[in-house]
Scaffold this active site. Structure first.
Site, PDB file in Angstrom:
ATOM      1  N   GLU A  59       4.755 -11.021  -1.995  1.00 22.06           N
ATOM      2  CA  GLU A  59       3.799 -12.090  -2.305  1.00 22.06           C
ATOM      3  C   GLU A  59       4.555 -13.377  -2.654  1.00 22.06           C
ATOM      4  OE1 GLU A  59      -0.246  -9.771  -3.667  1.00 22.06           O
ATOM      5  OE2 GLU A  59       1.253  -9.946  -5.235  1.00 22.06           O
TER       6      GLU A  59
ATOM      7  N   ASP B  68      -4.427  -9.365   1.201  1.00 22.86           N
ATOM      8  CA  ASP B  68      -4.292 -10.043  -0.082  1.00 22.86           C
ATOM      9  C   ASP B  68      -5.646 -10.628  -0.482  1.00 22.86           C
ATOM     10  OD1 ASP B  68      -2.774 -11.426  -2.275  1.00 22.86           O
ATOM     11  OD2 ASP B  68      -3.558 -13.160  -1.199  1.00 22.86           O
TER      12      ASP B  68
ATOM     13  N   ASP C 279       2.088  -7.588   2.533  1.00 25.48           N
ATOM     14  CA  ASP C 279       0.875  -7.284   1.774  1.00 25.48           C
ATOM     15  C   ASP C 279      -0.219  -7.325   2.832  1.00 25.48           C
ATOM     16  OD1 ASP C 279      -1.403  -7.255   0.251  1.00 25.48           O
ATOM     17  OD2 ASP C 279      -0.855  -8.955  -1.018  1.00 25.48           O
TER      18      ASP C 279
ATOM     19  N   GLU D  98       0.801  -1.230   0.000  1.00 21.09           N
ATOM     20  CA  GLU D  98       0.000   0.000   0.000  1.00 21.09           C
ATOM     21  C   GLU D  98       0.836   1.284   0.000  1.00 21.09           C
ATOM     22  OE1 GLU D  98      -3.346   0.062  -0.271  1.00 21.09           O
ATOM     23  OE2 GLU D  98      -3.349  -2.121  -0.383  1.00 21.09           O
TER      24      GLU D  98
HETATM   25  P1  AHG Z   1      -4.107  -7.920  -3.765  1.00 23.95           P
HETATM   26  O1  AHG Z   1      -5.523  -8.069  -3.295  1.00 23.95           O
HETATM   27  O2  AHG Z   1      -3.122  -7.840  -2.633  1.00 23.95           O
HETATM   28  O3  AHG Z   1      -3.932  -6.822  -4.773  1.00 23.95           O
HETATM   29  O4  AHG Z   1      -3.666  -9.272  -4.492  1.00 23.95           O
HETATM   30  C1  AHG Z   1      -4.522  -9.832  -5.454  1.00 23.95           C
HETATM   31  C2  AHG Z   1      -3.809 -10.911  -6.165  1.00 23.95           C
HETATM   32  C3  AHG Z   1      -3.798 -12.269  -5.481  1.00 23.95           C
HETATM   33  O5  AHG Z   1      -4.390 -12.352  -4.249  1.00 23.95           O
HETATM   34  C4  AHG Z   1      -4.532 -13.171  -6.427  1.00 23.95           C
HETATM   35  O6  AHG Z   1      -3.852 -14.374  -6.545  1.00 23.95           O
HETATM   36  C5  AHG Z   1      -4.553 -12.419  -7.715  1.00 23.95           C
HETATM   37  O7  AHG Z   1      -4.455 -11.074  -7.394  1.00 23.95           O
HETATM   38  C6  AHG Z   1      -5.796 -12.627  -8.523  1.00 23.95           C
HETATM   39  O8  AHG Z   1      -5.680 -11.961  -9.714  1.00 23.95           O
HETATM   40  P2  AHG Z   1      -6.687 -12.185 -10.918  1.00 23.95           P
HETATM   41  O9  AHG Z   1      -7.966 -11.522 -10.527  1.00 23.95           O
HETATM   42  O10 AHG Z   1      -5.998 -11.524 -12.081  1.00 23.95           O
HETATM   43  O11 AHG Z   1      -6.838 -13.664 -11.115  1.00 23.95           O
HETATM   44 MN    MN Z   2      -1.822  -9.497  -2.771  1.00 25.48          MN
HETATM   45 MN    MN Z   3      -3.037  -6.388  -1.066  1.00 28.39          MN
END
Ligand code: AHG
Ligand code: MN
Ligand code: MN
Length: 343
Positions: free
Chosen positions: A288, A127, A124, A103
């Site tokens: 991550e 997540d 993170d 963030e």
């Molecule tokens: P974050 O919420 O910290 O931004 O991470 C999201 C990541 C991870 O949790 C997940 O494996 C991936 O984004 C999913 O992405 P898609 O929607 O592209 O599949």
């Molecule tokens: Mn994440």
């Molecule tokens: Mn996150």
């Protein structure tokens, strides 16, 4: 070491995170207790995050009635709340010299009024944030290094280190229960939060990942943008061959932590490959991929970007991305053969 599991009903076998870490430190005569204090502060922060996650639906309903909370403040988004909570809980403890978070664009210095410690932490805070409003499992991920800079305060150099130098890593998953899974390089331990006493208790000692599984986990919406090799690997796991457990089951939560946790428990493969739109994939190397790669290796599995070990990647930037392929050793090796045109 005594890692007797917590058995509900047998109160005498309780092993808390604090007791576990203290016990580990006692085995290392030079240990200062700094690390156990750090873990204790982190555990406190994520207990509060866990409480907020549990209340999130309720807060949203209340939030609809009025856009501000009782004190007139805007209700914070959960990922901002988690970020603030973790920073506030850890900056004053004296164990960290610098932090970095998904963030925050730049590293988070330890304010001058607080002592500067011997560790650096990346995290993170939330997540899987796209899953929050749907009440689906989300998590927190962390990675800890020993400080390498020499000045009065920590610097970006302390957080931009290769994954093999991690001294600890883990995640907290806010699922049907809240669980903290972590490693200090001597196997993987899972502690479930017992909300009745507010403590994380050892529930999953010495987690090991099956050598081969029958589940694949990937966002197939990106299929047309994948490389030919990875596309062919997914065709392989989907084709019928009862002797090797195929077709595999497809499971994709869209919260990396939930998908990785299931992969550690049940085996199989989790991937977020690069594609034509995002050659480096989506996931971030330092907070991550690195921590989950450390955990998966410690559980006996394998974690690569398709070509090289995640933990060997020399990072250049706090927020850099990497393709990620992890899980049961045999499954990951087969996937790599497809990616590298050997099958
Ligand atoms: P974050 O919420 O910290 O931004 O991470 C999201 C990541 C991870 O949790 C997940 O494996 C991936 O984004 C999913 O992405 P898609 O929607 O592209 O599949
Ligand atoms: Mn994440
Ligand atoms: Mn996150």
């Amino acid at each position: 070491m005594n890692t007797r599991p917590y058995i509900p009903g047998d109160e005498t076998r309780i092993m808390t995170i604090q007791r576990y870490i203290a016990q580990e430190e006692r085995m290392h005569p030079g240990a200062t207790g700094e690390f156990s204090t750090l873990l204790r502060n982190l555990a406190l922060a994520v207990k509060v995050v866990s409480r907020e996650v549990r209340r999130a639906g309720l807060v949203d309903i209340l939030g609809k009635a009025s856009t501000s909370n009782v004190s007139g403040d805007e209700v914070k988004k959960l990922d901002v709340f988690a970020n603030d909570m973790i920073i506030n809980a850890l900056e004053s403890g004296g164990q960290l010299c610098v932090m970095a978070s998904e963030e925050n664009e730049t590293v988070i210095p330890i304010p001058e009024e607080f002592p500067c410690g011997g560790y650096a932490m990346l995290f993170d805070p939330l997540d899987g944030s796209s899953n929050i409003d749907a009440n689906v499992t989300i998590g927190t991920v962390f990675s800890i290094f020993k400080r390498v800079s020499k000045g009065v305060r920590g610097t970006v150099e302390d957080v931009v280190q290769p994954g093999y130098r991690q001294v600890a890593a883990g995640y907290i998953m806010y699922g049907s229960s809240t669980i903290m899974v972590f490693t200090t390089g001597k196997g993987v331990q899972g502690f479930t939060l017992d909300p009745t006493i507010g403590a994380f208790l050892l529930s999953h000692p010495d987690l090991t990942i099956p050598k081969r599984g029958n589940i694949y986990s990937v966002n197939e919406g990106n299929r047309q943008m994948w490389d030919e090799g990875f596309r062919r690997y997914i065709d392989y796991v989907q084709s019928d061959d009862p002797a090797t457990g195929r077709p595999y089951k497809g499971r994709y939560v869209g919260s990396m932590i939930a998908d990785v946790h299931r992969t550690i428990l049940y085996g199989g493969v989790f991937a977020y490959p690069g594609d034509t739109k995002n050659p480096e994939g989506k996931l971030r190397l330092l907070y991550e991929a690195n921590p989950v790669a450390f955990l998966v290796e410690q559980a006996g599995g394998r974690a690569t970007d398709g070509h090289r070990r995640i933990l060997d990647i020399e990072p250049t930037d706090v927020h850099q991305r990497t393709p990620l392929l992890l899980g049961s050793t045999d499954d990951v090796l087969i996937a790599e053969e497809f990616i590298n045109g050997k099958r």
